[in-house]
Design a protein around this motif. Structure first.
Motif, PDB file in Angstrom:
ATOM      1  N   ASN A   1       0.813  -1.063   0.018  1.00 12.32           N
ATOM      2  CA  ASN A   1       0.009   0.052   0.114  1.00 12.32           C
ATOM      3  C   ASN A   1       0.793   1.182   0.026  1.00 12.32           C
ATOM      4  OD1 ASN A   1      -2.964   1.003   0.447  1.00 12.32           O
ATOM      5  ND2 ASN A   1      -1.616   2.324   1.818  1.00 12.32           N
TER       6      ASN A   1
ATOM      7  N   THR B   1      -1.064   1.061  -3.765  1.00 14.45           N
ATOM      8  CA  THR B   1      -1.076  -0.015  -4.704  1.00 14.45           C
ATOM      9  C   THR B   1      -1.070   1.026  -6.222  1.00 14.45           C
ATOM     10  OG1 THR B   1      -2.132  -1.854  -3.439  1.00 14.45           O
ATOM     11  CG2 THR B   1      -2.103  -1.896  -6.037  1.00 14.45           C
ATOM     12  N   PRO B   2      -0.042   0.852  -6.785  1.00 17.07           N
ATOM     13  CA  PRO B   2      -0.190   1.740  -8.134  1.00 17.07           C
ATOM     14  C   PRO B   2      -1.105   1.238  -9.305  1.00 17.07           C
ATOM     15  CG  PRO B   2       1.788   0.704  -7.800  1.00 17.07           C
ATOM     16  CD  PRO B   2       1.071   0.388  -6.521  1.00 17.07           C
ATOM     17  N   ASP B   3      -1.768   1.743 -10.138  1.00 18.01           N
ATOM     18  CA  ASP B   3      -1.977   1.112 -11.250  1.00 18.01           C
ATOM     19  C   ASP B   3      -1.436   0.737 -12.208  1.00 18.01           C
ATOM     20  OD1 ASP B   3      -1.584   3.464 -12.211  1.00 18.01           O
ATOM     21  OD2 ASP B   3      -3.838   4.084 -12.647  1.00 18.01           O
ATOM     22  N   ALA B   4      -1.727   0.555 -13.477  1.00 19.96           N
ATOM     23  CA  ALA B   4      -0.780   0.068 -14.684  1.00 19.96           C
ATOM     24  C   ALA B   4      -0.101   1.032 -15.026  1.00 19.96           C
ATOM     25  CB  ALA B   4      -1.534  -0.418 -15.678  1.00 19.96           C
ATOM     26  N   THR B   5      -0.276   2.393 -14.964  1.00 17.56           N
ATOM     27  CA  THR B   5       0.412   3.423 -15.200  1.00 17.56           C
ATOM     28  C   THR B   5       1.447   3.867 -14.193  1.00 17.56           C
ATOM     29  OG1 THR B   5      -0.995   5.430 -14.314  1.00 17.56           O
ATOM     30  CG2 THR B   5      -1.436   4.346 -16.425  1.00 17.56           C
TER      31      THR B   5
ATOM     32  N   TRP C   1       0.773   5.105 -11.143  1.00 16.81           N
ATOM     33  CA  TRP C   1       0.059   6.059 -10.323  1.00 16.81           C
ATOM     34  C   TRP C   1      -1.012   5.472  -9.169  1.00 16.81           C
ATOM     35  CZ3 TRP C   1       2.100  11.064  -9.966  1.00 16.81           C
ATOM     36  CH2 TRP C   1       3.095  11.304 -10.942  1.00 16.81           C
ATOM     37  N   ALA C   2      -0.948   5.938  -7.915  1.00 18.54           N
ATOM     38  CA  ALA C   2      -1.842   5.448  -7.203  1.00 18.54           C
ATOM     39  C   ALA C   2      -2.888   6.611  -6.775  1.00 18.54           C
ATOM     40  CB  ALA C   2      -0.931   5.247  -5.767  1.00 18.54           C
ATOM     41  N   LYS C   3      -4.002   5.892  -6.751  1.00 26.10           N
ATOM     42  CA  LYS C   3      -5.229   6.830  -6.604  1.00 26.10           C
ATOM     43  C   LYS C   3      -5.768   6.970  -5.330  1.00 26.10           C
ATOM     44  CE  LYS C   3      -8.523   3.723  -8.649  1.00 26.10           C
ATOM     45  NZ  LYS C   3      -9.178   3.512  -9.961  1.00 26.10           N
ATOM     46  N   THR C   4      -5.422   5.954  -4.340  1.00 24.30           N
ATOM     47  CA  THR C   4      -5.904   5.971  -3.011  1.00 24.30           C
ATOM     48  C   THR C   4      -4.494   5.964  -2.137  1.00 24.30           C
ATOM     49  OG1 THR C   4      -5.885   3.592  -2.865  1.00 24.30           O
ATOM     50  CG2 THR C   4      -8.089   4.780  -3.559  1.00 24.30           C
TER      51      THR C   4
END
Length: 207
Positions: free
Chosen positions: A193, A195-199, A201-204
């Motif tokens: 945590n 957790t980044p997405d495929a790009t 970047w983490a959004k949470t």
């Protein structure tokens, strides 16, 4: 039987010879003599001695009545094991083989014993199958270093390091021991945590 020892030796009667009549021994300084078994030119006797041994006198008598000058053999024996205690390490050892492992111990032979034999401390590294991986000899009451180069050649896993000592009579102590765990595998670390997405970047975020 306690304090019992089997003695053997040779006997001869030079020419002109009447032949050997008997061989005798004494354990009280020659006050009393006891016969031994003689077969040809050899003799044997089972003798009870003092707690740690004593002097035994021997003499031969030929059939003409000639008696040899008695000889004295000072026989000492020791049936008591020495003891050895590990003072370092005082618990299990974990090692990757990147450093030497220092071992300290104290060996004692009981009062009145034959004394500790020089360079008779045996250090054995035993693997989980019960086989010896490494064996070393060292001095009594000394410090010993298990070389890192040797540790590096060992397979990973728990080893038992067993140490014993010998006295001058040939009695070996019970083995003192400690566990040495060889671990050459580096740990791993990861992040859960955020957790980044495929790009990437983490959004949470965890607040």
């Amino acid at each position: 039987q306690a304090n019992y020892i089997q003695l053997t030796g040779t006997v001869a009667d030079t020419a002109p010879s009447s032949g050997i009549d008997r061989v005798e021994y004494s354990v009280d300084g020659g006050a009393n003599w006891r016969p031994v078994a003689v077969t040809g030119t050899t003799w044997s006797a089972g003798v009870s001695l003092g707690a740690t041994g004593q002097g035994v006198k021997l003499r031969a008598v030929d059939k003409a009545g000639n008696t040899s000058t008695p000889i004295t053999e000072n026989i000492k024996y020791d049936t008591t094991q020495p003891t050895i205690t590990i003072t370092k390490p005082n618990s299990n050892v974990y090692t990757s083989g990147s450093a030497d492992v220092e071992v300290k111990y104290t060996a004692v032979d009981p009062t009145g014993g034959s004394g500790l034999k020089d360079n008779s401390v045996e250090i054995v590294i035993v693997n989980s199958s019960g086989a010896s991986d490494k064996t070393y000899q060292n001095k009594a009451n000394d410090t010993f270093t298990i070389p890192k180069a040797d540790i590096a050649t060992l397979a990973e896993g728990e080893k038992t390091v067993k140490i014993s000592v010998l006295d001058n009579a040939g009695n070996r102590s019970s083995q003192a021991q400690f566990s040495m765990i060889v671990d050459k595998t580096a740990p791993t670390v990861g992040m859960l945590n955020p957790t980044p997405d495929a790009t990437g970047w983490a959004k949470t975020l965890l607040v």
